[in-house]
Design an enzyme around this catalytic site. Structure first.
Site, PDB file in Angstrom:
ATOM      1  CG  LEU A  29      42.836 -15.271  24.830  1.00 44.44           C
ATOM      2  CD1 LEU A  29      41.361 -14.486  24.869  1.00 44.44           C
ATOM      3  CD2 LEU A  29      43.238 -15.729  26.004  1.00 44.44           C
ATOM      4  CB  VAL A  37      40.756 -15.281  19.866  1.00 42.40           C
ATOM      5  CG1 VAL A  37      40.138 -14.410  21.043  1.00 42.40           C
ATOM      6  CG2 VAL A  37      39.675 -15.838  18.934  1.00 42.40           C
ATOM      7  CE  LYS A  52      36.974 -16.142  15.714  1.00 41.96           C
ATOM      8  NZ  LYS A  52      36.180 -17.236  16.260  1.00 41.96           N
ATOM      9  CG  ASP A 146      31.074 -23.214  13.437  1.00 39.33           C
ATOM     10  OD1 ASP A 146      30.885 -24.515  13.062  1.00 39.33           O
ATOM     11  OD2 ASP A 146      32.221 -22.753  13.707  1.00 39.33           O
TER      12      ASP A 146
END
Length: 635
Positions: A29, A37, A52, A146
């Site tokens: 992805l 991912v 992930k 983040d």
């Protein structure tokens, strides 16, 4: 963007081998410095998941590997509708990964890149939901570190907002080893300096994300990450309003506060940010359809009929001229040119009355329409005068002056035989009346193309004396049985004023005459209460937006002004309620006109006190601005 996993991808082959029997990887992805991912199927539960993977070179560090597992397990404990749930945190041989729910949709970054900035309302909704997610995480002692558009998912179909990667950025970022982690373009100043972080650092990241979502531009850019970080620390963030995008003032103000350099000057919590975005959304709640249609179209002379009218008038004028001569034609054109729009507006008011609405409902409808139209018009036309507006306005003034002069001359000649109106005056009368009419239509059309007056012009018409006259005439020619009752949201003072006015109108004529100026007192109190409520909301908004919740000494004067206005608002609404109750008693025969007259005298005194309080508006505005100046002064 999703990419197929190629047969030559050694990482894919090795990772799939390690997960065989548990997860079946379909495709990649995304890939970046924070890892890879994959879209996969969980074999046991037969459901799509996203996996992930920590970059293997980073997983080789035992300390980093353990830290990643610890942070991911903390994030897995979060349970919130706006947070992507983590199903599992695991390791398989050399691989360390976590498994989360798969969301069919796009990231906020992809949405802005492909379709441009979010509209103000949609942006406020998305940002409110992100703030809710951050508030939940902060309540569990977890800082995201983040917050950025790439970590915000927008679910296809439902539009649900989901935040991912809580607390894991510090482990997976390239700069994690030297104590600085995150994405430079969305990093708070204290994070860039490697200082200890709390939830207010995420609030800055949310502000930078909001700036990008609403304007399509990054807050700061640079040729290197170090340059971007330096700008985050040293440069004041540009105001959202300065970017020329159609963003509502309230939403822009929230974002600007989130981007304060000092964490103490930002909103105190993500909950507070979510609440402020919620208030901005609530103020745009939908009005009844009839009022929305009236404010947007039905109450304005900007439809197809306005275009057809001049040509119809011209045809009628030519017909009258051939039958009765030039003077009759000019007079017909002048009278119909004024009467036709007025008749249309009266009919528009009648339609609204039949649906149960009153003139007092028009103001809130136009206020909501102006707020939304202002954003759209700013993007389409800008705030400057349109190309044809100035010459049309000049032509309207000149021709209008000539028309008035010629009309006066002709009227004088009709009343005094010794005053003669030559033929050229009649021609001037006809020409100037047509020129005034056409230039006025053109000027009004150009005028409504500018965002600063689109809606405000018709708002002034309908809420002013002309609107009051139009509604009074419409009510007089509309049978009471045709006026329906309506259940709609109204401010308390508006509902009380309308109820009292209806009770007054159903009293016998002699009783109404003995009550003198009761309608005027009702309207004064109603207007006073609405003005007080507006000022109260402005002061309350200033207090809520303060980093400390407005509890400091700098906001003492603001709090005192707010409390004084609230007390007087209570008095004004109480006076309206007293008048309404006395009118009800008068109808029931349990009260006298003399008793009601006494309460009217008290109501006048309340209105006079309100007028004095409202006269101090400049002082109130100064009270709001003073603490803001203190907060914006660099330390």
């Amino acid at each position: 963007m999703a990419t197929p996993a190629g047969q030559g991808d050694a990482l894919f082959l090795a990772f799939q081998s390690a997960l065989a029997g548990r997860y079946s990887i379909e495709r990649e992805l995304g890939r970046g410095g924070m890892g890879v991912v994959y879209l996969a199927h969980e074999v046991h539960l037969d459901r799509p998941v996203a996996i992930k993977l920590l970059p293997p070179e980073r997983a080789a560090d035992p300390a980093l590997r353990e830290r990643f597992l610890r942070e991911a397990r903390l994030a897995a404990k979060l349970s919130h509708p706006n947070i992507i749930p983590i199903h599992a945190v695991d390791e398989a041989g050399e691989f360390v990964f976590y498994v989360m729910a798969y969301v069919d949709g796009e990231t906020l970054a992809e949405r802005v890149r492909t379709r441009g900035p979010l509209p103000s309302s949609e942006g406020a909704r998305v940002l409110r939901d992100v703030a809710w997610a951050l508030a939940h995480a902060h309540g569990q002692g977890l800082v995201h570190r983040d917050v950025k558009p790439d970590n915000i998912m927008l679910e296809a179909g439902s539009g649900r907002v989901l935040v991912t990667d809580f607390g894991i950025a510090a482990v997976t970022s390239e700069g994690a080893d030297d104590g600085v982690s995150g994405t430079p373009e969305f990093m708070s100043p204290e994070q860039a300096l490697g200082q200890e972080l709390d939830g207010r650092s995420d609030i800055y990241g949310l502000g930078a994300t909001a700036f990008y979502a609403l304007t399509g531009k990054l807050l700061f850019e640079g040729s290197t990450p170090t340059e971007v970080l330096a700008r985050q620390v040293t440069e004041v963030a540009p105001a959202v309003a300065s970017m020329g995008m159609p963003v509502s003032r309230k939403v822009a103000a929230i974002v600007d506060r989130c981007l304060a350099k000092s964490r103490d000057q930002r909103p105190s919590s993500a909950d507070a940010v979510a609440e402020q975005f919620g208030v901005a959304l609530e103020q745009r709640r939908e009005l009844p359809v009839a009022l929305r249609v009236f404010a947007k179209d039905g109450g304005r002379l900007n439809g197809g009929g306005t275009i057809i009218l001049p040509f119809a008038l011209l045809g009628v004028t030519v017909g009258v001229s051939s039958l009765f001569g030039g003077l009759a034609a000019y007079s017909t054109f002048a009278v119909l040119g004024v009467a036709s729009p007025f008749v249309y507006l009266v009919q528009a008011a009648r339609r609204l009355l039949r649906l149960g609405f009153a003139q007092e409902d028009v103001g809130p409808a136009f206020a909501a329409e102006i707020e939304m139209a202002r954003e759209e018009r700013a993007a389409q036309y800008g705030g400057t005068m349109t190309r044809y507006e100035k010459p049309l306005r000049r032509a309207m003034k000149i021709s209008g002056t000539v028309f008035i002069g010629a009309t006066a001359w002709i009227a004088a000649s009709a009343g005094f035989r010794w005053i003669v109106a030559p033929d050229w005056v009649l021609s001037l009368f006809g020409f100037s009346s047509m020129a005034t009419f056409f230039s006025a239509i053109g000027y009004l059309t150009a005028l409504t193309q500018r965002e600063d007056v689109d809606g405000t012009f018709w708002n002034r018409v309908w809420t002013g004396r002309l609107g009051r006259l139009i509604f009074a005439l419409a009510k007089r020619i509309t049978p009471r049985r045709q006026i329906q009752a309506v259940m709609t949201h109204r401010a308390t003072e508006l509902a009380l004023g309308l109820a009292a006015e209806n009770l007054y109108e159903t009293l016998p004529r002699e009783t109404r005459q003995s009550l003198g100026d009761l309608p005027r007192v009702l309207r004064r109190l109603q207007d006073d209460a609405q003005h007080l409520r507006t000022q109260y909301n402005e002061l309350q908004e200033a207090i809520s937006a303060a980093p400390d919740g407005g509890t400091s000494d700098a906001y003492r004067e603001v709090r005192e002004s707010r409390d004084a206005i609230q007390a007087k608002l209570t008095e004004a609404v109480g006076a309206l309620e007293t008048i309404r109750l006395n009118l009800l008693r008068l109808h029931a025969g349990s009260a006298t006109v003399e008793g009601l007259t006494t309460h009217l005298h008290i109501a006048r005194e309340v209105s006079d006190q309100v007028a004095r309080l409202l006269a101090a508006r400049e002082e109130v505005e100064r009270a709001i601005e003073y603490p803001r100046e203190i907060a914006s002064t660099p330390a």
